[in-house]
Design an enzyme around this catalytic site. Structure first.
Site, short mmCIF file in Angstrom:
data_model
loop_
_atom_site.label_atom_id
_atom_site.label_comp_id
_atom_site.label_asym_id
_atom_site.label_seq_id
_atom_site.Cartn_x
_atom_site.Cartn_y
_atom_site.Cartn_z
N ASP B 37 50.86 40.40 34.49
CA ASP B 37 50.81 41.82 34.87
C ASP B 37 52.20 42.43 34.67
OD1 ASP B 37 50.48 44.34 36.37
OD2 ASP B 37 48.64 43.41 37.08
N ASP B 140 42.56 42.71 44.12
CA ASP B 140 43.52 43.63 43.48
C ASP B 140 42.97 44.07 42.11
OD1 ASP B 140 45.88 45.05 43.76
OD2 ASP B 140 47.08 43.55 42.71
N THR B 142 43.55 43.96 38.85
CA THR B 142 43.29 43.18 37.64
C THR B 142 42.07 42.28 37.80
OG1 THR B 142 45.63 43.30 37.11
CG2 THR B 142 44.35 41.67 35.91
N ARG B 153 40.65 51.80 43.08
CA ARG B 153 41.08 50.42 43.26
C ARG B 153 41.44 50.08 44.70
NH1 ARG B 153 46.70 49.67 40.12
NH2 ARG B 153 46.96 48.04 41.67
N GLU B 326 45.60 35.52 36.18
CA GLU B 326 46.61 36.59 36.25
C GLU B 326 47.86 36.13 36.99
OE1 GLU B 326 47.41 41.11 37.88
OE2 GLU B 326 46.20 39.73 39.06
N ASP B 331 54.71 42.20 37.63
CA ASP B 331 54.62 43.64 37.91
C ASP B 331 55.07 43.99 39.33
OD1 ASP B 331 53.25 46.43 37.49
OD2 ASP B 331 52.31 45.61 39.30
N LYS B 332 54.52 43.30 40.30
CA LYS B 332 54.80 43.70 41.70
C LYS B 332 56.29 43.60 42.02
CE LYS B 332 50.17 42.42 43.20
NZ LYS B 332 49.64 43.78 42.95
N HIS B 335 58.16 46.44 40.34
CA HIS B 335 58.06 47.70 41.12
C HIS B 335 59.14 47.75 42.19
CE1 HIS B 335 54.60 49.84 39.64
NE2 HIS B 335 53.79 48.81 39.77
N ASP B 373 49.05 43.66 30.78
CA ASP B 373 48.18 44.83 30.93
C ASP B 373 48.91 46.14 30.64
OD1 ASP B 373 49.67 44.43 33.20
OD2 ASP B 373 48.05 44.83 34.61
N HIS B 374 50.23 46.16 30.88
CA HIS B 374 51.03 47.38 30.64
C HIS B 374 52.50 47.00 30.73
CE1 HIS B 374 51.89 47.34 34.88
NE2 HIS B 374 50.60 47.28 35.13
N HIS B 425 55.32 52.16 35.87
CA HIS B 425 54.98 51.40 34.67
C HIS B 425 55.52 52.12 33.44
CE1 HIS B 425 51.07 49.96 36.86
NE2 HIS B 425 52.16 49.42 37.37
#
Lengths: 461, 461
Positions: B37, B140, B142, B153, B326, B331-332, B335, B373-374, B425
C-alpha cells in the site's frame, strides 16, 4: 523414438536453411540513448495525463522493455561512501563511462580526479560516428559528461575556469591548457572527434579560447565542424559535414509555459490559520492553462535536431553510431517549479522518440533506450485533498501549480523540497525503456553504469 | 522452394509431437497478488538503500517482469471525469473488480452505487479457494474491496454505519441489513465464502452484529470460520479449516520505527531567516536510527500469515486459488511521516515475496504479481543540498527524517504534501513486478483494472 528422429532432422534442416539464406552483409550497429533530465515516474505521469489523458499512452509506453535504474553517487572525499541523491554531472558520467563519481564531476573520478574514458571516445576509436543533441547548452553537465573531462561542471568556457560564484570558488585551473589540461568544456567540445553536436550554449563558444586569438567557435571550425546558428541553417545543411549547432546563447526555450508566465505559488492561509492548523481557511493558487511559448518556434525542436543528427550519423557509414539525445528542461523547469515547462519538454522527448523508432525500423540494428538521469521534486498531488471533507484548511507547505486539463479537470503539482529559489533533485530510481533489441541485455533493475555496459556490449566495443 | 517444404513438414511434425506428448493432468492454477500500500518507486528506493545498500537487490528486483501501472480514479458525481489521485478504496476496487470508481468506495460504482463483482467472488464461484492477508484491519479499504460492497470505506462495523466523524456524516444506512443491504464490512467478511482472512481489526468483530444477539465474530464462527487471535493459534491450526485471524484490535504493529518514537520533524531556521530566505541559518532534525518495534514480536509477520494462507489454500485443492496479500503500513507510516515504519513494512513484504516465490517453485502454475495501489508523499531528498555550498540556509518547507544508514551515511526523507496531521497520496504511476508466467499477459504500461483482467485470464474465469 521416431519423434526424436523427426526433431533431429528438423533441427538440421532448419540450420541448413538458415545458413543458406543468411546474407553476410555488414549491418550498421547503432545506439540511441535518450535522456530525459529529471524524468522520473512523476514527471512521466504528469505529462501523460496532460498530453494523452489518464488512459492514453506516450510513445515510450509502447516500447517493449521496461526497467528501473538505480542512480549511484559517491562522496567526493570518501569515494566508497554512497550519497543518495545525484546531480546531472555524476549521473551522466555513470552512463557515459561506467564509473560512479561524485556530484558536479564531468567524466572524472571522485577524489583522484582521473579522466574516465567515455562511450563517445570508445565508439569513435572503433570507427563509429558519434553525436550529442540537447536542449541545454551543449556544455551543460549531461552532454559534457559524454565528451569532456573536468572536475567541476561549471567550467563551461575559458572565462569560467577559475571564479567565484555566490561565495563559492569554482577552480578548474588544473585543467587549463596552460597547465597541461584539456581546457574548458566548450574548448574540449571544439577539439573533440564528435560528428554532430546540436543544442544551445553559443555564449560559451563566442569568446577567445585560452591564450588564443581565436574564439572557441573558430577553433571548432578549424578542427572541421560546420557551425550552425539557426533552424534554417540546420534544415539546409549537407549530410556529409561534421556539425556544431548552437541555436541559443544558453538553453533552448521550452515548448510550453504557464499562462501569463505563472509557475508554482504558495497557498495563502488566513490569519486565523496561523493560530492553529485546524482553524481558518486557505486560498490555493488559481488553476491555469499551459500555453505555447512564443520563443519556441525560433529554435529547432529536439525532433528536428535528432532527425538531422540521424541523417548525418548514418550517412556513408557501414560501422554504426552512438547518439545521445537529451531533453534537458524537464529538470530545469522542475527546478523553477514550472510544471507546464516540464510537460512541454517531455512532449518534445516523446515526439523525438517516434522519429528515432521510425529510423530503427529501416535500420534494424538500432538499440533505442530512453531513461532519466535522476528524480526531480515535482509531485502529482490531489487537487481536492483526501482530507477535504474534514473542514480544515489543507494545503502544501511548498508551492503548487494547478493545471487546467484538456478534459476539463484540474491537476495539482506540488514542489516542496526547498524554501529557496530552486527545488532539489530526488534519489528515486528512474525508468528505463528500450526497444526489443534491449531485451537480452537489460535486467528489470539496472544501475546507471550498466547502461554504459549495455551500450558497449551492443556495439561490440 | 524445397526449403519451404521442409518448413511445412517440420511444423506439421512438431505439432503432432506436441499433441502426442501432452499430458492432460489438471494442474492447480493460482494467483498471488501482493499489494504494497503506497509502495511507489520512492518507497522502494528508500527501503532498498536501507535494507540492501545502494547496489543491493530486493527479492522483487529479481522478478523477471517489470511494468508500470497507471492508477485510475473518477469523480463521484461525474463518473466519466478523471480524478488524478486515488485512495486505497478506489484503487483496490480497480484491481479487484476491473472497474474504475470514485475515492472511498468499496467494490461499488461511482454515483450509481452498483455492487461490482470481485475477483474473489468470481474465483470462488468457479471452484477456486480464496484468501486475504493484510497487516491492516481486515476491514480496511484494500482487503475490503476484494470481498465487500459498500459506498463508504469507513463503514467497517455495525456501529459505524451511520455516524459523524470530524463534522462529516458517514452514511451507509442503505447497506444496513434492515434496509435489504449486505451490512457493514466486518459482517460481509463474516458471511463471505473466503477460505482464509488474516490480519488485524478484531475491534470490528467484537461487537453485536446488526439486530442480532451474536457478535460479528460469532457470526463468522457460525458460518464456518475457525477464528484465531494469536500467533500461536495460527502456528498450530489445521490446514483443513477456513480461517479468520484477527491478531490486533486495529492494524498490526510495524517491524521498525524511529529511535525514541521520532518521526519527521520541521527544520528550525533562525530568526534572521524570517527576514529573507538567504539570511541566517537552519538546524535540520538530528539524524536517527531505525530500531526494532518491541510490539512487533507479539503478532504474526506477513510472512507467517502468508505461509499459513498458502498451506490452507493449497490443501486438498485441484483447482487453484486467488490470494491477495497486503503490506498496508508502507502507506500508513508514510501518512504519519515515519520513514522507518515504511521501511520495516516493505522489508516484511519482500521477505514474504521470497516465501511466495518458493511456493511457486513447487507449484509452477502460480502467477505472482507485486504492485502498489497508489503513490505516497515520501521523497528521498539530498542529505546535503545541491545548493549547500552557496551559504544559504537550505531546507524543506515540510518535515524531514534523516536516517542513520547501516553503511554509515545519512539518508534524508522529505514529507511535504500537507501542513496538517497527515500526508496526502500522490498520483504517480506505480510499479508492477511479476514472475515469468506474467510475461505474455503484462504490458510495460498497464492500468489497474487490467490487473483484474490478467488475473481472470490466467485463472480462466
Amino acid at each position: 523414438m521416431h519423434m526424436k528422429l523427426i526433431y533431429l532432422v528438423c533441427i538440421f534442416a532448419l540450420m541448413m536453411t538458415a545458413q543458406a539464406e543468411e546474407v553476410p552483409l555488414k549491418t550498421m550497429k547503432n545506439v540511441v540513448l535518450i535522456i530525459g533530465d529529471g524524468m522520473d515516474d512523476h514527471q512521466i505521469t504528469i505529462a501523460r495525463n496532460y498530453l494523452k489523458g489518464v488512459q492514453g499512452r506516450l510513445n515510450l509506453d509502447e516500447m517493449s522493455v521496461r526497467s528501473s535504474v538505480q542512480v549511484l553517487t559517491v562522496d567526493e572525499n570518501s569515494p566508497t561512501k554512497p550519497v543518495y541523491v545525484a546531480d546531472s554531472a555524476n549521473s551522466a558520467t555513470s552512463m557515459a563511462t561506467g564509473y560512479v563519481t561524485s556530484r558536479g564531476r564531468i567524466a572524472t573520478s571522485a577524489r583522484a580526479d582521473a579522466d574516465l574514458q567515455t562511450i563517445v571516445e570508445l565508439a569513435h576509436n572503433a570507427g563509429f560516428k558519434t553525436g550529442l543533441v540537447t536542449t541545454s547548452s551543449v556544455t551543460d553537465a549531461t552532454p559534457a559528461s559524454f565528451v569532456a573531462h573536468i572536475n567541476i561542471r561549471a567550467c563551461e568556457s575559458p572565462q569560467t575556469m577559475n571564479f567565484e560564484r555566490r561565495g563559492v570558488l569554482i577552480d578548474c585551473s588544473k585543467d587549463q591548457r596552460a597547465n597541461g589540461g584539456l581546457g574548458s568544456i566548450s574548448e574540449q567540445i571544439a577539439a573533440s572527434d564528435l560528428d554532430v553536436v546540436l543544442g544551445g550554449g553559443r555564449e560559451h563558444f563566442d569568446m577567445k579560447a585560452e591564450a588564443s586569438e581565436e574564439t572557441v567557435e573558430e577553433m571548432a571550425s578549424a578542427s572541421g565542424f560546420t557551425v550552425l546558428h539557426s533552424k534554417k541553417a540546420l534544415s539546409n545543411v549537407e549530410a556529409a559535414e561534421r556539425l556544431l549547432g548552437l541555436f541559443a546563447d544558453s538553453h533552448l526555450p521550452t515548448k510550453l509555459y504557464g499562462e501569463a508566465g505563472r509557475v508554482a505559488e504558495k497557498p495563502e492561509p488566513s490569519l486565523l490559520n496561523s493560530v492553529h492548523w485546524s482553524l481558518g481557511d486557505v486560498e490555493l493558487p488559481a488553476s491555469m492553462r499551459c500555453v505555447d511559448n512564443p520563443e519556441y518556434g525560433e529554435t529547432p525542436s529536439i525532433k528536428l535536431m535528432t532527425s538531422k543528427a540521424l541523417d548525418h550519423l548514418s550517412y556513408d557509414n557501414e560501422t554504426g553510431f552512438f547518439l545521445m539525445v537529451e531533453s534537458a528542461s524537464i529538470d530545469k523547469q522542475s527546478h523553477v517549479r514550472n510544471a507546464c515547462g516540464s510537460i512541454g519538454e517531455l512532449d518534445q522527448l516523446d515526439e523525438t522518440l517516434a522519429t528515432v523508432l521510425e529510423f530503427a525500423k529501416t535500420h534494424p540494428e538500432t538499440l533505442v533506450m530512453v531513461t532519466a538521469d535522476h528524480g526531480q521534486a515535482a509531485q502529482l498531488v490531489p487537487n481536492e485533498s483526501l482530507f477535504s471533507l474534514m473542514g480544515f484548511p489543507v494545503y502544501t507547505p511548498g508551492q503548487l501549480v494547478r493545471i487546467k486539463m484538456p478534459d476539463g479537470g484540474d491537476m495539482a503539482v506540488n514542489y516542496a523540497t526547498n524554501s529557496i529559489f530552486a527545488e532539489e533533485h530526488t534519489g528515486v530510481a528512474v525508468p528505463l525503456h528500450a526497444n526489443e533489441l534491449g531485451r537480452p541485455l537489460i535486467k528489470t533493475l539496472m544501475t546507471q553504469p550498466e547502461i554504459f555496459e549495455v551500450t558497449r556490449e551492443f556495439l561490440g566495443l
